[in-house]
Structure formats: C-alpha cells, structure tokens
Design an enzyme around this catalytic site. Structure first.
Site, PDB file in Angstrom:
ATOM      1  N   ASP A 244      -1.642  35.537 -11.196  1.00 56.75           N
ATOM      2  CA  ASP A 244      -0.543  35.896 -12.091  1.00 56.75           C
ATOM      3  C   ASP A 244       0.241  37.002 -11.399  1.00 56.75           C
ATOM      4  O   ASP A 244      -0.083  38.185 -11.498  1.00 56.75           O
ATOM      5  CB  ASP A 244      -1.104  36.373 -13.435  1.00 56.75           C
ATOM      6  CG  ASP A 244      -0.015  36.711 -14.446  1.00 56.75           C
ATOM      7  OD1 ASP A 244       1.157  36.883 -14.038  1.00 56.75           O
ATOM      8  OD2 ASP A 244      -0.330  36.796 -15.642  1.00 56.75           O
ATOM      9  N   ARG A 247       1.696  39.984 -13.457  1.00 58.17           N
ATOM     10  CA  ARG A 247       0.660  40.964 -13.807  1.00 58.17           C
ATOM     11  C   ARG A 247       0.278  41.822 -12.602  1.00 58.17           C
ATOM     12  O   ARG A 247       0.352  43.060 -12.639  1.00 58.17           O
ATOM     13  CB  ARG A 247      -0.574  40.236 -14.324  1.00 58.17           C
ATOM     14  CG  ARG A 247      -1.858  41.070 -14.343  1.00 58.17           C
ATOM     15  CD  ARG A 247      -3.064  40.145 -14.377  1.00 58.17           C
ATOM     16  NE  ARG A 247      -4.316  40.855 -14.405  1.00 58.17           N
ATOM     17  CZ  ARG A 247      -5.043  41.163 -13.326  1.00 58.17           C
ATOM     18  NH1 ARG A 247      -4.605  40.832 -12.121  1.00 58.17           N
ATOM     19  NH2 ARG A 247      -6.201  41.790 -13.456  1.00 58.17           N
ATOM     20  N   GLY A 271     -12.877  48.351 -16.540  1.00 59.73           N
ATOM     21  CA  GLY A 271     -12.857  46.900 -16.479  1.00 59.73           C
ATOM     22  C   GLY A 271     -12.275  46.447 -15.158  1.00 59.73           C
ATOM     23  O   GLY A 271     -11.312  45.689 -15.103  1.00 59.73           O
ATOM     24  N   GLU A 337      -6.394  47.180 -16.715  1.00 58.10           N
ATOM     25  CA  GLU A 337      -5.672  46.012 -17.225  1.00 58.10           C
ATOM     26  C   GLU A 337      -6.508  45.490 -18.384  1.00 58.10           C
ATOM     27  O   GLU A 337      -7.426  44.700 -18.204  1.00 58.10           O
ATOM     28  CB  GLU A 337      -5.525  44.959 -16.109  1.00 58.10           C
ATOM     29  CG  GLU A 337      -4.564  43.850 -16.469  1.00 58.10           C
ATOM     30  CD  GLU A 337      -5.231  42.708 -17.222  1.00 58.10           C
ATOM     31  OE1 GLU A 337      -5.372  42.829 -18.464  1.00 58.10           O
ATOM     32  OE2 GLU A 337      -5.598  41.714 -16.590  1.00 58.10           O
ATOM     33  N   GLU A 346      -9.682  40.790 -27.839  1.00 53.66           N
ATOM     34  CA  GLU A 346     -10.808  41.229 -27.006  1.00 53.66           C
ATOM     35  C   GLU A 346     -11.152  42.707 -27.180  1.00 53.66           C
ATOM     36  O   GLU A 346     -12.224  43.151 -26.762  1.00 53.66           O
ATOM     37  CB  GLU A 346     -10.589  40.941 -25.507  1.00 53.66           C
ATOM     38  CG  GLU A 346     -10.537  39.463 -25.184  1.00 53.66           C
ATOM     39  CD  GLU A 346     -10.363  39.202 -23.703  1.00 53.66           C
ATOM     40  OE1 GLU A 346     -10.786  38.128 -23.244  1.00 53.66           O
ATOM     41  OE2 GLU A 346      -9.818  40.072 -22.997  1.00 53.66           O
ATOM     42  N   HIS A 487      -0.218  34.713 -17.536  1.00 55.17           N
ATOM     43  CA  HIS A 487      -1.413  34.016 -18.033  1.00 55.17           C
ATOM     44  C   HIS A 487      -1.688  34.356 -19.503  1.00 55.17           C
ATOM     45  O   HIS A 487      -2.498  33.693 -20.148  1.00 55.17           O
ATOM     46  CB  HIS A 487      -2.634  34.352 -17.172  1.00 55.17           C
ATOM     47  CG  HIS A 487      -3.236  35.695 -17.422  1.00 55.17           C
ATOM     48  ND1 HIS A 487      -2.686  36.872 -16.954  1.00 55.17           N
ATOM     49  CD2 HIS A 487      -4.347  36.054 -18.107  1.00 55.17           C
ATOM     50  CE1 HIS A 487      -3.439  37.888 -17.335  1.00 55.17           C
ATOM     51  NE2 HIS A 487      -4.453  37.426 -18.035  1.00 55.17           N
TER      52      HIS A 487
END
Length: 539
Positions: A244, A247, A271, A337, A346, A487
C-alpha cells in the site's frame, strides 16, 4: 562451556615434538588433534592450555574478548583453521578478523574432522569433562589469578563470562520450553480451524478458544487477542500493507521530512510488524528505536533489522505493549501505524495511548498525532444489486433473512469516486496527544449536502490522518473514495431502502460508534437517517 578460538603465536614447527605434552592416542574418546600440527592431546582443555602456556596462543582471549564469538562463530573458526592452517603457523586475532568474510560463511559449520571434540567443547558447556575436571579447571584459574596479582585480570574476566554463559544456557533452556508450548498451541489452533472448515461446524463460540490450556488462568479477552495477533503473524497481511504505497510512503515522507525531530532521539514503534517504520526512524537519525509487536512477525522483524545492518540501533521486542519492559524509562517519539477499518476497528489506538502515558516524555511527539472520521452519501448500482437486492430473488426464491444479516454488517469496499453523492461531513476528530481511551467512543449529528440528483443507497465512512506541529499541519493521507485507494478502503453502511435525492438536498442524521462489549476490537455503529435507525457491526 565457554566460547573458544585462537590468537597470535609463534610459528609451530611440526618437528617440534617437545612443544606439546604428547599423550597416548588410544587414551580417551575425547582425544583431540592439534589444529596446526596434528599432535594428539587428551582433551580440548589440555590442548588449549598447552597452546597458551607453550606458544602464547590464547583461545579464550580471542574467542571471548577479541572476536566476541557465539557458538556458531566458534565452530566456523575452528573448522576454518583446521582447513586453512594445518601445517602452518597460527594466525593472529587481527588476521582472523580481517579474514572474517572467509570463515563467517555457513560452509564452515560442517566439521572438517568428524566428531571433533573441539566443536563439542563449547557446545556441551563444560560437559566434555566430569565435575572433577571442571573443579580442577576452576582451581587452575584461581591459582593463575593468585599467581599474577599484577596482571590484567583477564582470567578473572573469563570466570565471570563463564558464569554468564552458564546462566544464558539455563535461560535458553527455559525459552525452548516456552517455544515448544507456543508451537503446541499453534498446532491446536490449526487443527481446530481445519475441523471448522471440513465439517462446517461454526457453532463453536470464538475459534481462539482452541488456544486455551488452562481456563483458570486466562481471561476471555486474551483468547480474542490470540486470534487477533495470529492474523498478523502471516506474511500475506504485511505484504498487503507494505505494498500500500499511500500508507507506506506517507509514513516514510513524514519521518524523513521531519529528520530534525528524530536526530539523536529515542523512538518507540508500537505494533512494529516487519519493522519498516523503525528502519525509517533509524535512517532519519534516531539514536535508538524500540519496536514492539505481539505477533510472531516480531521474529522476522529481528532478522530484517539484522539483515539491513541496523541491529545496533533497533531493538525488536516481542510481547504486548501493556506487558513489555522497555530497556529505557522514557522515549522521545512514538510512531505507530495503528489504524483499522473505519479508523478505530481493532482498537490498536488504545495500546498507543497506553505507551504514550507510560513512556513518552512530556515534550515528546507522536507520529501521526491527529485524525478525523468522515461520512459521505453514496450510490453504486452493482454494490446494491450484489449486497442488498440480490436476496429478494435468488433463482426465484426469497432469502430475506440473509438480506437482513447483510444489512447489519458494514461492507469494506474500495468505492468508485463516481459513486459519491454528497459532500463529506466530519463526525469525529482525535488528538492522539491528549485523547483518552474512554473518549474513543463517540456520538455526533451530521448533515450531508447532496451534490448530484439520483438514488441514495448507502453511507460510507472513511478517515484522514494528519501530522500537525505548531509551525505547520500536514495531511499524511486520506482514505476518501475520491483519493488514491488504500488497503483500508471504505466502510459502507447500506440503507434498508434506497431514497431519491436532488442536488442541494440536505440529509440529516446521527451516528453512535462504540466498541463491542463482547469483543472490544470490533465496532458497533448506530446510524439514523431521516428518523430511521439501523444498527451495524464491523467485526
């Protein structure tokens, strides 16, 4: 035992039989032949001691201090020496260091001499000789130190390193046990999912329950998280995110365009996934970057960082942000991100906020630091046909119950810009620097101004990401249907019935978005349009 290797010494003449204490060749199974002359010795310890005492060739100094070898490095060097230096004088540590590109290759993991005791010497951590031998060895070390009070205490350092290696071996054994347990859990999960697929039995509540070992230990949220983190263990999802370009390039640009903010700073990547943002930060001049990820991808991230020669400036930690102990008490910058579908799906932002409150210095910065959620009216004949009207007539049969189910779930679609029917309306803004987790649930009124006449069948949600500073405000990227697709696509909420609208009309409504109580990583959205309310889920 400890790591072992060889250092500078005088030339060994193969005819110099008095150079070593020869032993009967048939004396013991641990007999070792000299790397340089082929002379036999009773054990690796006896051989290495003779090398040091008679020829100044200190295997301990080279292995532990000069080259800092691990076990595999030790094995490679021993095999390299046996192959390249037989009938030759020993090289110095400087020469071996210069030849590293030759002996570091994996070809030298293959023994030159089958069952070479020198290779087992380190592997067995001292078990080549019995406890009495080891006691004698320790006594000899102590005696050497006592007899050399004015020395540089290198033997004392070796003792300390020897004890540390013993402790590391024990820790490695414990880690092996944990890895075996984790492997068993993964196998159970695979078996469980195979049963679901093959039998069609979907009546079991929440597949991640297959990971349970002791139901008295874990809370149900942890079972849910096991499934969540499991999805990020496979390379496919990371390939999708890395490919992506909107991004990934947005993060690269915002970091590189703010290099002055990263230079000599301690950075935390929440993350971290494959470690791509950590590597961007390191290249931007960060003093050190700590990347945290709970999924198995963390192990690949460690390899990726090392492959790119950044392991001296990036440390990857596997674990939950809420449970990991950082080697530092504070960080200057947090990058992450964390966005999901419709921004908050999430609930990863909660972990970023936890890290912010625990580690970020008062003057610290977050990348990104602002975001917004917007709604827009849309209509797409093909989407309506395949998702809504299709169930009214399926080969002559009505399946209205499935239509109701479809309408209760948000659809994630990459919309065509031509489907847009209204101007957007921002319904929620988030300042990542000061928002609290409890404020991530939100309610808002909205008004959508229709920009073209026609049928209006759904509302789409998307988000925008910003990096704001006192001197400038930058839009990092947008997931609007009018921008380059990402995405994340858009979240589409179909109306029960389409309505006709004219250009200039104003559609009034309300939105209530909050975490699902049963599954905090999913969202429940209530939308009211023209006084009619529908409930949706993103899960």
């Amino acid at each position: 035992m400890a790591t072992c290797k060889t250092q500078a010494a005088p030339i060994l003449d193969e005819s110099d039989d008095d150079s070593f204490e020869e032993l009967d060749v048939d004396n013991t199974d641990d007999q070792v032949t000299c790397i340089f002359t082929g002379e036999p010795f009773s054990s690796p310890l006896a051989y290495y001691t003779a090398l040091k005492n008679n020829h100044g060739f200190d295997i301990w100094q080279i292995a532990l201090c000069d080259l800092s070898l691990d076990f595999f490095g030790y094995v490679k060097v021993i095999n390299f020496l046996r192959k390249k230096y037989f009938k030759k004088s020993p090289p110095s540590s400087e020469e071996l260091s210069a030849q590293k590109s030759e002996w570091v290759i994996d070809d030298y993991l293959k023994p030159v001499i089958e069952n070479d005791p020198l290779l087992r010497f380190m592997l067995d951590d001292g078990s080549d000789f019995d406890s009495e031998d080891e006691t004698d060895f320790t006594s000899n070390l102590n005696a050497t130190i006592s007899n050399n009070p004015d020395g540089d205490n290198k033997m004392s350092e070796i003792q300390i390193l020897h004890e540390k290696l013993k402790k590391s071996e024990k820790e490695r054994e414990n880690l092996s046990i944990k890895l075996t347990a984790a492997s068993n859990q993964i196998s159970q999960m695979k078996s469980f999912m195979q049963d679901i697929i093959l039998t069609g039995d979907v009546g079991i509540y929440r597949p991640v329950a297959a990971c349970r070992q002791d139901t008295s230990v874990y809370e149900e949220e942890e079972y849910e998280d096991a499934g969540y983190f499991g999805t990020y263990s496979h390379h496919d999802i990371h390939a999708e995110m890395l490919q992506d370009t909107v991004r990934t390039n947005s993060y690269k640009d915002v970091i590189f365009n703010n290099k002055e903010r990263f230079v000599d700073k301690i950075v935390l990547d929440v993350g971290c996934g494959t470690g791509i943002l950590s590597m961007f930060a390191a290249k931007a001049g960060a003093k050190h970057v700590y990347g945290i990820d709970m999924s198995e991808i963390a192990f690949q991230a460690m390899d990726i960082v090392k492959e790119n020669n950044l392991d001296d400036r990036i440390t990857i930690l596997k674990g939950r942000v809420e449970e990991v102990d950082l080697p530092v008490s504070n960080v200057d910058i947090i990058i992450s991100e964390w966005m999901g579908y419709f921004l908050l799906y999430e609930s990863m932002l909660d972990s970023v906020l936890y890290a912010r409150d625990k580690w970020l210095v008062p003057t610290g910065e977050l990348f990104p630091n602002h975001c917004s959620i917007s709604l827009i009216a849309i209509h797409d004949d093909k989407l309506v046909s395949s998702n809504v009207t299709f169930w009214k007539d399926v080969y002559g049969f009505k399946m209205s119950c499935l239509r109701k189910q479809v309408l209760s779930e948000a659809t994630i679609q990459a919309l065509n810009p031509s489907s847009v029917m209204s101007e957007p309306c921002v319904v929620h803004r988030i300042n990542v620097g000061n928002v609290q987790s409890k404020n991530l649930n939100y309610k808002s009124d909205f008004s959508l101004k229709i920009i073209k006449s026609g049928s209006f069948s759904a509302i789409a949600g998307y988000f925008d990401i910003f990096q704001n500073h006192s001197d400038k405000s930058d839009l990092m990227f947008s997931t609007s249907p009018c921008c380059t697709p990402t995405h994340w696509k858009q979240a589409v909420f179909f109306l029960d019935e389409s309505m006709n609208v004219s250009e200039g009309d104003i559609i009034h409504g309300k939105i209530d978005c909050h975490k699902n109580v049963k599954d905090p990583r999913s969202l429940v959205i209530s939308l009211t349009v023209n006084d009619k309310t529908q409930l949706y889920k993103i899960e």
